[in-house]
Design an enzyme around this catalytic site. Sequence first.
Site, mmCIF file in Angstrom:
data_model
loop_
_atom_site.group_PDB
_atom_site.id
_atom_site.type_symbol
_atom_site.label_atom_id
_atom_site.label_comp_id
_atom_site.label_asym_id
_atom_site.label_seq_id
_atom_site.Cartn_x
_atom_site.Cartn_y
_atom_site.Cartn_z
ATOM 1 N N SER A 7 38.378 10.865 4.060
ATOM 2 C CA SER A 7 38.068 9.655 3.298
ATOM 3 C C SER A 7 38.644 8.450 4.036
ATOM 4 C CB SER A 7 38.689 9.731 1.901
ATOM 5 O OG SER A 7 38.760 8.427 1.357
ATOM 6 N N HIS A 32 33.802 11.127 4.224
ATOM 7 C CA HIS A 32 33.768 10.853 2.787
ATOM 8 C C HIS A 32 33.877 9.349 2.542
ATOM 9 C CE1 HIS A 32 34.465 12.111 -1.426
ATOM 10 N NE2 HIS A 32 35.313 11.094 -1.490
ATOM 11 N N ASP A 34 33.963 6.351 -0.292
ATOM 12 C CA ASP A 34 34.269 6.092 -1.698
ATOM 13 C C ASP A 34 33.733 4.727 -2.118
ATOM 14 O OD1 ASP A 34 35.908 8.419 -2.486
ATOM 15 O OD2 ASP A 34 37.208 7.742 -0.859
ATOM 16 N N MET A 36 33.229 2.066 -5.011
ATOM 17 C CA MET A 36 33.844 1.712 -6.303
ATOM 18 C C MET A 36 33.362 0.353 -6.756
ATOM 19 S SD MET A 36 37.728 2.785 -5.429
ATOM 20 C CE MET A 36 38.123 4.420 -4.817
ATOM 21 N N HIS A 65 30.624 9.261 -2.270
ATOM 22 C CA HIS A 65 31.204 9.513 -3.593
ATOM 23 C C HIS A 65 31.084 8.232 -4.410
ATOM 24 C CE1 HIS A 65 35.250 10.437 -5.898
ATOM 25 N NE2 HIS A 65 34.213 10.366 -6.699
ATOM 26 N N MET A 135 37.795 16.344 -8.948
ATOM 27 C CA MET A 135 38.811 15.347 -8.608
ATOM 28 C C MET A 135 40.197 15.901 -8.921
ATOM 29 S SD MET A 135 37.309 12.772 -7.320
ATOM 30 C CE MET A 135 38.786 11.753 -7.157
ATOM 31 N N ASP A 173 39.036 16.559 -4.119
ATOM 32 C CA ASP A 173 39.298 15.213 -3.610
ATOM 33 C C ASP A 173 40.532 14.627 -4.296
ATOM 34 O OD1 ASP A 173 39.178 12.581 -2.716
ATOM 35 O OD2 ASP A 173 37.279 12.115 -3.718
HETATM 36 C C1 DX5 Z 1 40.005 8.377 -4.903
HETATM 37 C C2 DX5 Z 1 39.027 8.748 -3.838
HETATM 38 C C3 DX5 Z 1 39.536 9.643 -2.789
HETATM 39 C C4 DX5 Z 1 40.721 9.124 -2.010
HETATM 40 C C5 DX5 Z 1 41.425 10.277 -1.367
HETATM 41 O O1 DX5 Z 1 39.312 7.772 -5.938
HETATM 42 O O2 DX5 Z 1 37.923 9.422 -4.413
HETATM 43 O O3 DX5 Z 1 38.495 10.061 -1.922
HETATM 44 O O4 DX5 Z 1 40.373 8.187 -1.034
HETATM 45 O O5 DX5 Z 1 42.582 9.815 -0.780
HETATM 46 P P1 DX5 Z 1 43.909 10.694 -0.671
HETATM 47 O O6 DX5 Z 1 43.588 11.901 0.185
HETATM 48 O O7 DX5 Z 1 44.873 9.774 -0.068
HETATM 49 O O8 DX5 Z 1 44.278 11.139 -2.073
HETATM 50 ZN ZN ZN Z 2 36.456 10.317 -3.053
#
Ligand code: DX5
Ligand code: ZN
Length: 215
Positions: A7, A32, A34, A36, A65, A135, A173
Amino acid sequence: MVELSPSILNSDYLALSEALGQMEAAGVDMVHLDVMDGMFVPNISFGVPVIRSIRAHTRLPLDVHLMIEKPHRYLKEFAAVSDYLGFHYEAGSPVRETLREIRALHCRSCLTIKPATDPEVVLEFLEDCDMVLVMSVEPGFGGQAFLPSALDKLSFLRAEIDRRGLATKLEVDGGINAETAPKAVAAGADVLVAGNYLFSAPDLAARAKEIKLLG
Ligand code: DX5
Ligand code: ZN
């Protein structure tokens, strides 16, 4: 060997092309991304234009994601730049229709559940999922601690995927590191997302290889 999907959320976005090269050299399996919207989660990250630029710089499959409300409104736009396209069960879109539309748009479908969601809700949709994402932190931020309650969910879903003879991948994740990765894999995960653990390392490629071997 377990698949690894780094990610980039907490990475240096202007150094991404170098990081993508390191990921390719390390043999990671996908990237990956993310997304948001500041509504479904209390954070805002990036959208289609950034993903499109990443796509132009790597041959690695993109594992998108979506952490946005009513994701079915934006499927076409994201499908055009994704390989795996995942959304949240809790995000207010019709689940089966959204999974099927993702496949119709030539992406792999992924249904994601938050830590408080019972994994049983996924069962009626399993055949429509190319991947299920559990998650192991509250979505919204990288760098949080792994919630051990994810392990039972992974085992539950792994047993059901195997019982039905499906090829559905099981991804986890949040909070993945050298200690939690083997536990997640032992519980049945076959794709690990890792953000901070990789991007805080002096050598991203070495750490990515290490995680793959741990699995
Ligand atoms: C959180 C994200 C993850 C995050 C993972 O909402 O979906 O993908 O970036 O990061 P780490 O591995 O640092 O928990
Ligand atoms: Zn994620």
